[in-house]
Design a protein around this motif. Sequence first.
Motif, mmCIF file in Angstrom:
data_model
loop_
_atom_site.group_PDB
_atom_site.id
_atom_site.type_symbol
_atom_site.label_atom_id
_atom_site.label_comp_id
_atom_site.label_asym_id
_atom_site.label_seq_id
_atom_site.Cartn_x
_atom_site.Cartn_y
_atom_site.Cartn_z
ATOM 1 N N LEU A 245 12.297 25.841 21.057
ATOM 2 C CA LEU A 245 13.385 25.521 20.131
ATOM 3 C C LEU A 245 14.170 24.288 20.564
ATOM 4 O O LEU A 245 14.739 23.580 19.720
ATOM 5 C CB LEU A 245 14.342 26.718 19.999
ATOM 6 N N ALA A 246 14.187 24.030 21.860
ATOM 7 C CA ALA A 246 14.979 22.906 22.376
ATOM 8 C C ALA A 246 14.582 21.582 21.739
ATOM 9 O O ALA A 246 15.395 20.652 21.677
ATOM 10 C CB ALA A 246 14.831 22.829 23.891
ATOM 11 N N GLU A 247 13.346 21.488 21.244
ATOM 12 C CA GLU A 247 12.871 20.208 20.717
ATOM 13 C C GLU A 247 12.757 20.173 19.204
ATOM 14 O O GLU A 247 12.354 19.155 18.644
ATOM 15 C CB GLU A 247 11.508 19.866 21.337
ATOM 16 N N LEU A 248 13.046 21.281 18.534
ATOM 17 C CA LEU A 248 12.785 21.323 17.092
ATOM 18 C C LEU A 248 14.038 21.135 16.231
ATOM 19 O O LEU A 248 13.911 20.953 15.020
ATOM 20 C CB LEU A 248 12.073 22.632 16.709
ATOM 21 N N GLY A 249 15.198 21.183 16.821
ATOM 22 C CA GLY A 249 16.420 20.923 16.067
ATOM 23 C C GLY A 249 16.638 21.841 14.882
ATOM 24 O O GLY A 249 17.084 21.405 13.813
ATOM 25 N N LEU A 250 16.315 23.115 15.049
ATOM 26 C CA LEU A 250 16.479 24.061 13.947
ATOM 27 C C LEU A 250 17.923 24.528 13.844
ATOM 28 O O LEU A 250 18.643 24.578 14.844
ATOM 29 C CB LEU A 250 15.576 25.280 14.163
ATOM 30 N N GLY A 251 18.317 24.913 12.645
ATOM 31 C CA GLY A 251 19.663 25.447 12.451
ATOM 32 C C GLY A 251 19.662 26.406 11.292
ATOM 33 O O GLY A 251 18.604 26.713 10.726
ATOM 34 N N PRO A 252 20.840 26.889 10.920
ATOM 35 C CA PRO A 252 20.939 27.825 9.798
ATOM 36 C C PRO A 252 20.237 27.257 8.557
ATOM 37 O O PRO A 252 20.468 26.094 8.188
ATOM 38 C CB PRO A 252 22.442 27.966 9.583
ATOM 39 N N GLY A 253 19.394 28.062 7.938
ATOM 40 C CA GLY A 253 18.675 27.621 6.753
ATOM 41 C C GLY A 253 17.326 26.989 7.036
ATOM 42 O O GLY A 253 16.539 26.781 6.116
#
Lengths: 334, 334
Positions: A245-253
């Motif tokens: 996850l540290a490299e994927l820049g995911l967030g709510p939605g």
Amino acid sequence: MKKLLNDPADFVDEALEGLLLTHPGHFAADERNPRVLVRKGGTPAGQVGIVTGGGSGHLPLFLGYVGPGLASAVAVGNVFSAQSSDAALAAIRAADSGAGVLVLIGNYTGDRLNFELAADLAEAEGRKVRIVRAGDDVASAPPERAGDRRGVAGIVFAYSCAGAAAARGDTLEDVVAVAERTIAVTRTMGVGLSATVLPTTGRPSFEIGADEMEIGIGIHGEPGRVRGPLRPADDVADDLLDSVLAELGLGPGSRVAVLVNGLGATSPEELYILARRVHHRLAALDVEVHRTLVGEFATSMEMAGASISVLALDDELTALLDAPADSPLVPRGL
Amino acid sequence: MKKLLNDPADFVDEALEGLLLTHPGHFAADERNPRVLVRKGGTPAGQVGIVTGGGSGHLPLFLGYVGPGLASAVAVGNVFSAQSSDAALAAIRAADSGAGVLVLIGNYTGDRLNFELAADLAEAEGRKVRIVRAGDDVASAPPERAGDRRGVAGIVFAYSCAGAAAARGDTLEDVVAVAERTIAVTRTMGVGLSATVLPTTGRPSFEIGADEMEIGIGIHGEPGRVRGPLRPADDVADDLLDSVLAELGLGPGSRVAVLVNGLGATSPEELYILARRVHHRLAALDVEVHRTLVGEFATSMEMAGASISVLALDDELTALLDAPADSPLVPRGL
């Protein structure tokens, strides 16, 4: 060595023979090179052909990803050894129905060099060939050297998305773009609990203690990031997922696909325990899990361990991932 | 113990939770008993419901065989332990859409007794319930005591054929007859190369030497027929196949389905090497192989080993075997 085999020198060829006898409606052997398997019926006319290949010992990688909605041909190497350049060229020729060929492989030196040589020779015959290398293993190099990263289980998403793009009639440049875009938003991190034994040498691929695990280990036993005592599954899942996850820049939605992959000897029950933790973690981040694949998609023979891959989806990649794909070797989730 | 788990006491329930999160469109948990999973949407109205169950640690057995064309509900026990009679009853209730319920289980004492108790209680509620037990393991008792034989991987054929009979609308008596007829012409023989470790005890299910194999071993480590040095794959395949064929009376023109099943840690390459030999042997007998299933259909966690099952087909069983069946846990060949 606790393996069911005859002469170790025949391991790969006998397995291929069994595979062809088992799935006569799905695979065919290339007429000139027995280390090349093709999709029965070949690449449909006008479609981009996808070729893959690499060492044996990773089933369903690589040859399991030949089929409708996936690759058209595969070049098969010895266990943990690159396919030959002859086989690579034969696979490219077999897959080319006139619209060009995408070579989609893991980023390993031998696999790459032999396919590059083959691509040069194929281009000299007037064929259009592009090579895309998956390097989804975050443990294998830091982000600033992402081009050095090895390809592991995350390549499965690239087969699916690029295969769907080819099947819908995209041009070679467009299929290449889909493959590159999928790989750019896929990350994988694995853990090894035990080694595999190589059929030809009878020796383990690496040494590891009875109570140890190695986070970040490669599917050939390449060194990982941390070796230490085996910890609870939730802690291991957190470690793997945090790195991804540290490299994927995911967030709510955000929307993702998840692959919880078994390396060989780890039971489906254990994989589902990891999947449970991944779902809890992603739910807490308000990330939507569009699909979860759980099973053996890329193995290292009888190695115990698992990997977690995440693909960050947009609408187009979602549609491509959801398009039909078929191979008797790949678990039904794909 | 080289397993990815948290508290061993939570092993089964956490795996079930992960399974439900992974496959929300396929499975649902029973409302009253968390150790019962049902096919999403339930048994279609007017169709016979099929229930199965047994101990955990054998995925895709047993719960993987829930789905369209297969079973409607499953009762899940602890690792290598029978499902409770409460769960068995809840599964029967969940699967009953009014046309009755076939309980299709392996022939193990605990599984049987708890399902018999549950069936009595369900019948007292006015439900029609029949129990059919698979006992395909030729190693577990001589032919004259065939009723004592354990059920192993060959039960897969019974799920497929009985599931197809239920899906086409057969009555309970007819579905029972199909299940019994399928089991009557299915035989399995296995070989174990290594033990599995039980999550709760951390101890291996049996002891076996570093260069030994055991022909006829059960999927919980029950003693087999012969223990000896590991031999070449072709010799092992011959041993297994000879035991299976001895009771099936096949000859030129016979038609069969073959299942080469991995017990957990044995690689697909090895299974295909066995499948190759089986094909050669059956071709020499002029027996037609209608379909070959190769993969992990019934396992013992990380046990190394394999089994060979043969189903003698007639036209009706062939059509039933070929009917659609779907579960995300079962390899695509079924």
